[in-house]
Scaffold this active site. Structure first.
Site, PDB file in Angstrom:
ATOM      1  N   SER A 244       0.812  -1.206   0.000  1.00 27.94           N
ATOM      2  CA  SER A 244       0.000   0.000   0.000  1.00 27.94           C
ATOM      3  C   SER A 244       0.855   1.269   0.000  1.00 27.94           C
ATOM      4  O   SER A 244       1.663   1.447  -0.896  1.00 27.94           O
ATOM      5  CB  SER A 244      -0.955  -0.069   1.195  1.00 27.94           C
ATOM      6  OG  SER A 244      -2.083   0.675   0.922  1.00 27.94           O
ATOM      7  N   HIS A 385      -7.729  -5.824   1.111  1.00 33.89           N
ATOM      8  CA  HIS A 385      -6.487  -5.056   1.167  1.00 33.89           C
ATOM      9  C   HIS A 385      -5.680  -5.492   2.392  1.00 33.89           C
ATOM     10  O   HIS A 385      -5.935  -5.019   3.508  1.00 33.89           O
ATOM     11  CB  HIS A 385      -6.884  -3.572   1.273  1.00 33.89           C
ATOM     12  CG  HIS A 385      -5.748  -2.606   1.209  1.00 33.89           C
ATOM     13  ND1 HIS A 385      -5.068  -2.350   0.054  1.00 33.89           N
ATOM     14  CD2 HIS A 385      -5.173  -1.824   2.158  1.00 33.89           C
ATOM     15  CE1 HIS A 385      -4.133  -1.433   0.288  1.00 33.89           C
ATOM     16  NE2 HIS A 385      -4.172  -1.112   1.568  1.00 33.89           N
TER      17      HIS A 385
END
Ligand code: GTR
Length: 407
Positions: A244, A385
């Site tokens: 990320s 995620h």
């Protein structure tokens, strides 16, 4: 007091593929005005593209040398003696102290060592009470492990699923980690106590000339200085990985520092691998509103005007060529625009081909858990995620390709 960015944004993300605007991507040769057909032309363009990224998006990646020294403060066998855990206190210009943790397999030469930024302090990556607890503001904040973004002793090992140290050691590789907060705490005023301020004179740079992402990326490069000097790693390739926002920093680090041998950019999304021109998921508006410190202020002006950007993120990935690259996504992580990550990775293949290396030949995105590509690799899995054990099975396959050189 810590002030977090509060979003004033009225941005509504698009998740409908039929509503993605038509766009044309910049060509690698746009920056020199010449069609690029060979490596020498690309190497010339590369320097200019790096300047574009430094002036429009991430800010300067410092090039001035400063003294980096390290002191081993913890050394002990772990994982039933299969690895040695070592922690160094690294000093940057005798002003900034950073903790670097490494797990090094016992008994065999280390051919690959991994390096990644962690979100929440080194004591979260592995379950061992001897690992110092970070005193910095960290991104994690779950009770009772963290209190007002400060780790408590209960935080030990809370990110171990993400790091999978044991799996990496079993595969025969070394793995290193450093906290992003040691370089800059992740909030808009974090720079005041971080490297951008403390080392301003040493690096001959004003804090506003670079950004948190550049500070984290440069920090990785300084940790590489330390790793390169370790006798255990004298024959090791060093592979960067980052999830990320740390994926964004890893890509920018590898673009600037050729000593990184390969990169795994995990769900790096907007400002990472994903194409900026694709209006899907996160956009420039929300990211610069919520995280103004990640980018230069002028980058925010491209919100809604992405087509006027001189670059797009396939160029960032191209700057890593010919080194192996693995771009990864998760199906439910639509905010990061998996398709935009795939298309960017595919497009970067042009730069790899200049070096006689193949990127991704498939036209379409693969199904879940079907990695594709050669020197540029792409994979998507089901789920959200995060980085999990399944991801590491695929990362390790990629790492073994980097290790053997068989793509
Ligand atoms: C999100 C941000 C993403 C990504 C993510 C992360 O809030 O919008 O760009 O960086 O944080 O780092 O987990």
């Amino acid at each position: 007091m810590i002030t977090e960015a509060t979003s004033q944004s009225t941005f509504v993300p698009n998740y409908d593929e039929t509503k993605v605007n038509h766009y044309t991507l910049p060509d690698l040769g746009d920056i020199t005005g010449k069609k690029i057909t060979k490596v020498s032309e690309w190497e010339e363009a590369k320097v200019k593209w790096l300047q574009i990224y430094a002036s429009k998006m991430y800010g300067i990646f410092p090039s001035k040398n400063l003294s980096v020294s390290s002191k081993l403060i913890v050394q002990k066998p772990v994982l039933n003696g299969h690895a040695e855990m070592k922690i160094w206190e690294v000093s940057l210009a005798s002003k900034v102290k950073v903790h670097l943790i490494g797990f090094i397999p016992h008994g065999k030469p280390v051919k690959v060592a991994l390096l990644g930024l962690n979100f929440c302090g080194i004591n979260t990556v592995f379950d061992d009470a001897e690992i110092p607890i970070s005193s910095k503001y960290v991104i994690c904040n779950e009770n009772p492990f963290f209190n007002n973004h400060l780790a408590t002793e209960k935080a030990v090992g809370t990110q171990k699923e993400t790091w999978q140290i044991e799996k990496v050691i079993k595969a025969g590789y070394a793995t290193f980690s450093v906290s992003c907060a040691d370089f800059e705490e992740d909030f808009p005023e974090g720079f005041k106590k971080g490297v951008r301020t403390v080392l301003a004179n040493d690096l001959n740079l004003k804090p506003e000339e670079w950004t948190a992402i550049s500070a984290w990326a440069w920090g990785l490069s300084k940790m590489l200085d330390v790793m390169k000097a370790l006798p255990e790693l004298s024959d090791s390739k060093i592979i960067l990985h980052g999830h990320s926002r740390m994926g964004k920093a890893s890509l920018w680090a590898a673009a600037n520092d050729n000593r990184f041998d390969a990169v795994i950019a995990i769900q790096s999304g907007e400002g990472g691998a994903a194409l900026l021109r694709r209006n899907f998921g996160e956009g420039i508006e929300p990211i610069t509103n919520r995280f103004p410190h990640w980018f230069l202020p002028d980058f925010a002006k491209y919100a809604g005007n992405e087509s006027t950007l001189p670059m797009d993120q396939h160029i960032l990935l191209s700057l890593i060529a010919p080194r192996p690259l693995f771009v990864t996504s998760a199906i439910d992580d639509k905010w990061a625009d998996p398709k935009g990550e795939f298309l960017s990775a595919k497009e970067a293949g042009f730069a790899y081909q200049l070096y006689g290396k193949n990127g991704i030949s498939e036209e379409n995105m693969p199904d879940a858990e079907i990695p594709i590509g050669n020197f540029v690799n792409y994979y998507i899995r089901n789920g959200k995620h995060e980085v999990n054990a399944l991801d590491w099975d695929y990362f390790l396959k990629f790492i073994s390709k980097v290790d053997s050189g068989n793509f």
